[in-house]
Design a protein around this motif. Sequence first.
Motif, PDB file in Angstrom:
ATOM      1  N   ASP A   1       0.806  -1.228   0.000  1.00 43.52           N
ATOM      2  CA  ASP A   1       0.000   0.000   0.000  1.00 43.52           C
ATOM      3  C   ASP A   1       0.840   1.280   0.000  1.00 43.52           C
ATOM      4  OD1 ASP A   1      -2.370  -1.288  -0.230  1.00 43.52           O
ATOM      5  OD2 ASP A   1      -2.971  -1.093   1.877  1.00 43.52           O
ATOM      6  N   HIS A   2       2.165   1.140   0.044  1.00 45.41           N
ATOM      7  CA  HIS A   2       2.998   2.351   0.099  1.00 45.41           C
ATOM      8  C   HIS A   2       4.045   2.450  -1.011  1.00 45.41           C
ATOM      9  CE1 HIS A   2       1.144   2.422   4.074  1.00 45.41           C
ATOM     10  NE2 HIS A   2       1.330   3.724   4.008  1.00 45.41           N
ATOM     11  N   VAL A   3       3.989   1.530  -1.962  1.00 43.63           N
ATOM     12  CA  VAL A   3       4.979   1.581  -3.043  1.00 43.63           C
ATOM     13  C   VAL A   3       4.583   2.658  -4.054  1.00 43.63           C
ATOM     14  CG1 VAL A   3       6.034   0.313  -4.956  1.00 43.63           C
ATOM     15  CG2 VAL A   3       5.621  -0.840  -2.767  1.00 43.63           C
ATOM     16  N   VAL A   4       5.450   3.644  -4.211  1.00 42.57           N
ATOM     17  CA  VAL A   4       5.225   4.729  -5.168  1.00 42.57           C
ATOM     18  C   VAL A   4       5.744   4.310  -6.541  1.00 42.57           C
ATOM     19  CG1 VAL A   4       5.883   7.105  -5.764  1.00 42.57           C
ATOM     20  CG2 VAL A   4       5.379   6.496  -3.387  1.00 42.57           C
ATOM     21  N   HIS A   5       6.887   3.617  -6.506  1.00 43.50           N
ATOM     22  CA  HIS A   5       7.541   3.244  -7.752  1.00 43.50           C
ATOM     23  C   HIS A   5       8.429   2.038  -7.501  1.00 43.50           C
ATOM     24  CE1 HIS A   5      10.903   3.397 -10.684  1.00 43.50           C
ATOM     25  NE2 HIS A   5       9.944   3.762 -11.521  1.00 43.50           N
TER      26      HIS A   5
ATOM     27  N   LEU B   1      10.481   2.934  -4.239  1.00 42.01           N
ATOM     28  CA  LEU B   1      10.293   4.216  -3.586  1.00 42.01           C
ATOM     29  C   LEU B   1       9.059   4.029  -2.710  1.00 42.01           C
ATOM     30  CD1 LEU B   1      11.767   6.887  -3.742  1.00 42.01           C
ATOM     31  CD2 LEU B   1      10.068   7.672  -5.397  1.00 42.01           C
TER      32      LEU B   1
ATOM     33  N   TYR C   1       6.359   5.344   0.156  1.00 43.41           N
ATOM     34  CA  TYR C   1       5.781   6.570   0.705  1.00 43.41           C
ATOM     35  C   TYR C   1       5.786   6.518   2.233  1.00 43.41           C
ATOM     36  CZ  TYR C   1       3.124  10.815   1.037  1.00 43.41           C
ATOM     37  OH  TYR C   1       2.751  12.115   1.308  1.00 43.41           O
TER      38      TYR C   1
ATOM     39  N   ASP D   1       4.201   7.954   5.718  1.00 37.59           N
ATOM     40  CA  ASP D   1       3.022   8.647   6.248  1.00 37.59           C
ATOM     41  C   ASP D   1       3.345   9.573   7.413  1.00 37.59           C
ATOM     42  OD1 ASP D   1       1.185   7.394   4.493  1.00 37.59           O
ATOM     43  OD2 ASP D   1       1.160   5.605   5.767  1.00 37.59           O
ATOM     44  N   ARG D   2       4.294   9.161   8.243  1.00 41.35           N
ATOM     45  CA  ARG D   2       4.650   9.988   9.400  1.00 41.35           C
ATOM     46  C   ARG D   2       6.165  10.036   9.551  1.00 41.35           C
ATOM     47  NH1 ARG D   2       0.274  11.400   8.940  1.00 41.35           N
ATOM     48  NH2 ARG D   2      -1.515  11.191  10.333  1.00 41.35           N
TER      49      ARG D   2
ATOM     50  N   THR E   1      11.221  14.604   0.126  1.00 44.98           N
ATOM     51  CA  THR E   1      10.426  13.844  -0.856  1.00 44.98           C
ATOM     52  C   THR E   1       9.254  13.066  -0.260  1.00 44.98           C
ATOM     53  OG1 THR E   1      11.671  11.775  -0.655  1.00 44.98           O
ATOM     54  CG2 THR E   1      12.589  13.452  -2.139  1.00 44.98           C
ATOM     55  N   GLN E   2       9.200  12.953   1.079  1.00 43.98           N
ATOM     56  CA  GLN E   2       8.189  12.143   1.783  1.00 43.98           C
ATOM     57  C   GLN E   2       8.247  10.672   1.360  1.00 43.98           C
ATOM     58  OE1 GLN E   2       6.949  13.866   4.212  1.00 43.98           O
ATOM     59  NE2 GLN E   2       5.857  12.142   5.085  1.00 43.98           N
ATOM     60  N   THR E   3       9.407  10.267   0.852  1.00 43.17           N
ATOM     61  CA  THR E   3       9.587   8.868   0.465  1.00 43.17           C
ATOM     62  C   THR E   3      10.971   8.389   0.918  1.00 43.17           C
ATOM     63  OG1 THR E   3      10.667   9.404  -1.636  1.00 43.17           O
ATOM     64  CG2 THR E   3       8.264   9.195  -1.683  1.00 43.17           C
TER      65      THR E   3
ATOM     66  N   ILE F   1      14.022   5.348  -0.354  1.00 43.94           N
ATOM     67  CA  ILE F   1      14.423   4.301  -1.303  1.00 43.94           C
ATOM     68  C   ILE F   1      14.672   3.037  -0.490  1.00 43.94           C
ATOM     69  CG2 ILE F   1      16.151   3.589  -2.995  1.00 43.94           C
ATOM     70  CD1 ILE F   1      16.690   6.634  -3.441  1.00 43.94           C
TER      71      ILE F   1
ATOM     72  N   LYS G   1      25.253   6.156   1.796  1.00 42.18           N
ATOM     73  CA  LYS G   1      24.888   7.573   1.641  1.00 42.18           C
ATOM     74  C   LYS G   1      26.105   8.474   1.803  1.00 42.18           C
ATOM     75  CE  LYS G   1      20.544   6.190   1.845  1.00 42.18           C
ATOM     76  NZ  LYS G   1      19.778   5.993   0.608  1.00 42.18           N
TER      77      LYS G   1
ATOM     78  N   THR H   1      15.415  10.853  -6.642  1.00 41.89           N
ATOM     79  CA  THR H   1      14.008  10.674  -6.265  1.00 41.89           C
ATOM     80  C   THR H   1      13.142  11.811  -6.798  1.00 41.89           C
ATOM     81  OG1 THR H   1      14.586   9.413  -4.301  1.00 41.89           O
ATOM     82  CG2 THR H   1      12.425  10.444  -4.302  1.00 41.89           C
ATOM     83  N   LEU H   2      13.687  13.024  -6.766  1.00 45.78           N
ATOM     84  CA  LEU H   2      12.881  14.158  -7.229  1.00 45.78           C
ATOM     85  C   LEU H   2      12.565  14.078  -8.726  1.00 45.78           C
ATOM     86  CD1 LEU H   2      14.304  17.085  -5.056  1.00 45.78           C
ATOM     87  CD2 LEU H   2      12.065  15.997  -4.878  1.00 45.78           C
TER      88      LEU H   2
ATOM     89  N   LYS I   1      11.239  11.615  -9.853  1.00 45.24           N
ATOM     90  CA  LYS I   1       9.985  10.833  -9.858  1.00 45.24           C
ATOM     91  C   LYS I   1       8.866  11.585  -9.149  1.00 45.24           C
ATOM     92  CE  LYS I   1      12.331   6.372  -9.930  1.00 45.24           C
ATOM     93  NZ  LYS I   1      13.651   6.601  -9.248  1.00 45.24           N
TER      94      LYS I   1
ATOM     95  N   ALA J   1       5.247  10.727  -9.870  1.00 44.16           N
ATOM     96  CA  ALA J   1       4.758   9.486  -9.262  1.00 44.16           C
ATOM     97  C   ALA J   1       4.372   9.717  -7.801  1.00 44.16           C
ATOM     98  CB  ALA J   1       5.823   8.394  -9.363  1.00 44.16           C
ATOM     99  N   ILE J   2       5.158  10.556  -7.113  1.00 42.92           N
ATOM    100  CA  ILE J   2       4.830  10.858  -5.709  1.00 42.92           C
ATOM    101  C   ILE J   2       3.517  11.647  -5.643  1.00 42.92           C
ATOM    102  CG2 ILE J   2       5.619  11.942  -3.570  1.00 42.92           C
ATOM    103  CD1 ILE J   2       8.516  11.617  -4.598  1.00 42.92           C
TER     104      ILE J   2
ATOM    105  N   PHE K   1       0.719   9.249  -6.238  1.00 40.55           N
ATOM    106  CA  PHE K   1       0.494   8.384  -5.077  1.00 40.55           C
ATOM    107  C   PHE K   1      -0.305   9.133  -4.012  1.00 40.55           C
ATOM    108  CE2 PHE K   1       1.290   6.740  -0.909  1.00 40.55           C
ATOM    109  CZ  PHE K   1       1.225   5.370  -1.068  1.00 40.55           C
ATOM    110  N   GLU K   2       0.086  10.359  -3.756  1.00 43.70           N
ATOM    111  CA  GLU K   2      -0.599  11.145  -2.715  1.00 43.70           C
ATOM    112  C   GLU K   2      -2.063  11.367  -3.069  1.00 43.70           C
ATOM    113  OE1 GLU K   2       1.850  14.661  -2.179  1.00 43.70           O
ATOM    114  OE2 GLU K   2       2.900  13.735  -0.482  1.00 43.70           O
TER     115      GLU K   2
ATOM    116  N   ARG L   1      -7.141   6.403   1.821  1.00 45.46           N
ATOM    117  CA  ARG L   1      -6.883   6.507   3.264  1.00 45.46           C
ATOM    118  C   ARG L   1      -6.858   7.979   3.668  1.00 45.46           C
ATOM    119  NH1 ARG L   1      -3.346   2.784   1.262  1.00 45.46           N
ATOM    120  NH2 ARG L   1      -1.632   4.285   1.242  1.00 45.46           N
TER     121      ARG L   1
ATOM    122  N   VAL M   1      -5.115   9.638   6.875  1.00 42.71           N
ATOM    123  CA  VAL M   1      -3.666   9.650   7.133  1.00 42.71           C
ATOM    124  C   VAL M   1      -3.128  11.085   7.147  1.00 42.71           C
ATOM    125  CG1 VAL M   1      -1.405   8.969   6.223  1.00 42.71           C
ATOM    126  CG2 VAL M   1      -3.281   7.329   6.256  1.00 42.71           C
TER     127      VAL M   1
END
Lengths: 472, 201
Positions: free
Chosen positions: A14-18, A26, A28, A30-31, A158-160, A162, B113, B180-181, B183, B186-187, B190-191, B198, B201
Motif C-alpha cells: 500500500d505504500h509503493v510509489v515506484h 520508492l 511513501y 506517512d509519518r 520527498t516524503q519517500t 528508497i 549515503k 528521487t525528485l 519521480k 509518481a509521488i 500516489f498522494e 486513506r 492519514v
Amino acid sequence: MTAPRTLYDKIWDDHVVHQAEDGTCLLYIDRHLVHEVTSPQAFEGLRMTGRKVRAPEKTIAVPDHNVPTTEGRDTKIDNEESRIQVEALDKNAKDFGINYYPVSDIRQGIVHIVGPEQGWTLPGMTVVCGDSHTATHGAFGALAHGIGTSEVEHVLATQTLIQKKSKNMKVEITGSLRPGVTAKDITLSVIGLTGTAGGTGYVIEYCGQAIRELSMEGRMTVCNMAIEGGARAGLIAPDEVTFAYVMGRPHAPKGAAWEAALSYWKTLFTDEGAHFDKVVTIRGEDIAPVVTWGTSPEDVLPITATVPSPEEFSGGKVEAARRSLDYMGLTPGMKLTDIKIDTVFIGSCTNGRIEDLRAAAEILKGKKIAPGMRAMVVPGSGLVRAQAEEEGLAQIFIDAGFEWRLAGCSMCLAMNPDQLSPGERCASTSNRNFEGRQGRNGRTHLVSPGMAAAAAITGHLTDVREMMAETV
Amino acid sequence: MDKFTKLTGVAAPMPLVNIDTDMIIPKQFLKTIQRSGLGKNLFDEMRYNQDGTEIADFVLNQPAYRQAQIIVAGDNFGCGSSREHAPWALLDFGIRCVIATSFADIFYNNCFKNGILPIVMPPEVVAVLMEDARKGANARMTVDLEAQTVTTSDGQSFPFQVDSFRRHCLMNGLDDIGLTLEKVAAIDGFEKTAATLRPWV
C-alpha cells in the motif's frame, strides 16, 4: 485471487510509489518523527539546496535526547552544545512549519512515546525517524523503522524512502506469561534466543496468545527492541486493544473518518497460509524474568541463573564474552542475584510509559530503596508524568527515595547530565547495555520495571517474583 | 558524496563481533550540528584513556594503521543506534570500506549515503583478509567496486556481492534526493490516490 500476504506485505504494497526492475522501491512515508540529535544536518542540507519539507503536516518534531530532566530546563540548558541542538530544532521546526512540541510543552517527551500518545501513529502507516527505536510504533501494526540523517533529509524533501523489501519473520509467543513476567522479558528472551543479528534482513511480526494479551504499552516494549534483534522493524497486527488505545487521541480520525479507518485497519492481518522466511516459537510459560549480564542485548539469562563462562560460547562470541565479563567486572559462576547495584534507572522509550511506572510503583509501595542507592524515574512524556502524579505513583517513588524527573531519553543514552560514573553499576529499564552507553565505563544490566524496582530495594539484582510474594 | 571506484590501502584488523555505533562514535560527540570533524573521536573510548592520551595497543593508534582506509571486522558491524555520525566519523578518519561477515541494517544503509562501501564476505574469506590486515602497513589491500573484488596484498582475489542500484550510486557519487525528485510526478500521483483510499492519514 491474490496470494496470501503477511501484514508486512500488505502495508508495504500500500505504500509503493515506484518499483524499479531490480526491486528497488520508492516507499511513501506517512509519518516522519524528528528529534534534535539526528536532524540538524538534514535541515541544513535542505537549506543549502533550497529544498522545502514536502509534507510538513506529516512531520512531527520533539526534543528528547539531549534535554536535561531537571526543573528549569525550559529557560536554560547549561550544556552549550545541547542547548545549540535544541535551539536548532526550535528554529528548524518554525522555519519549515512542522508540528512541534518544545521543551516547555507538557506534551513533550521521548519521540516514540509522544507519537502514539498524540495519535500520530496509526495502524497501517509507514513511520520513520532518525532513531533506531522507531520500531516501537510497529505495536500499532505500522511499518516503522529507524533511518540515518541522509535519509531524514530524503524524507523531508520527498516524503519517500528508497528501500528494498525485507524478508518476513514470525515470532510467536504461545500461551500466557507467568506472574512477574512482562513484555520486556519477552523481547529480551527473543533476542537472547535469536541473537542481535538474528533478525538482520527481516521484518518481524510478533504474534501468539501472549502477545495478544499484552496492553498497547507492553506491545510497544516488545516492538521497541526488534532493532536490538537486528530486524528492520517489528510488527503486531492491530486488534480491539489497538483501536481502543487510538480512539479519541488528538490526531486520530474522528466520526466518519474513524469508521472508514477502522474498516481498513481490520484488514491488516497476516492471511492464512502466508509465507514466512523464518519462524521462531517460544512458549510464554517458559519465559522467566530476565536480566542481561554482558554488553550486548543478546547476553540474556533468567534471573535465577549464574554468570556464564566464555568457554560456553563459540566463534567470535568467546572473545566477546571474555571482553564483556571483564568490562562488567563479573566472574563466571557467580549468581546473578549476587550482583550489587549502585543505580536504578526507570524510563526510556522501552519502559517509560504509564504501565511501566505502575509496575515499578507496585513493587515499591511502602518500601525504601537500599542505603546509598541512586534511583531515578524519568517518565516518557510530560503527560505520562502528569498521569503518574494523578494516580499517586509519583509519591510512591518519592517516598521510596527515587528522584522524580521530567521527561526525556535521559540515562538511556546519557547525552544529557544523567550518566553513570566509571565502574558504576546500573539496573536499567532501557534497551542497550553496550560499553559506555550510559556513561564511560558504566555497567548496565537491562531489566523490566518491576525487576528494576526490586533491585532498588534490595541493592542487588533480585527476582521480582520474591517481592511479589511478599506483597500478597 | 565522493565517488567510490577502486581503493588500495591499509586495512585495520578488528576481530570483534557486535562493534556497535556507540563504540564507533560515543554519544557525547553527537551534539554537533555538522557532519565533519568527527574523525578524531572515532572509537573514542577504545582509542583514548580518560585523560585524553592514546591507548597504545588500540589498532588505529599503532603506527602501521594510523592511515588505514579499510577495516576488517567480525559479525554484525554497526549494530545499535541509527546515528549517521558513525559513518561520518569513519569517513572523516579516512575509512572508505568496511569488510565484515555481516552488518546491521541501518548502518549498512548509512554507509552508502556517505561514499563508504560495506562489504559482506563469508567467515572463511574474512579470516583470510583479517590475516592479511594483520601484516600491517606494507600489506595493502585492493577493493575494486567495478570488478566487485577484494584482493589481498599477496594477490588472492575474492568476489563480493553488492546491490546494483547502490553500486551505481556509489560509483557515480549520486545524490539520492536528486534521483528521487525526478519521480515527483509518481509521488504526486500516489498522494492523490492515497487521499481517496486513506483520507485519515
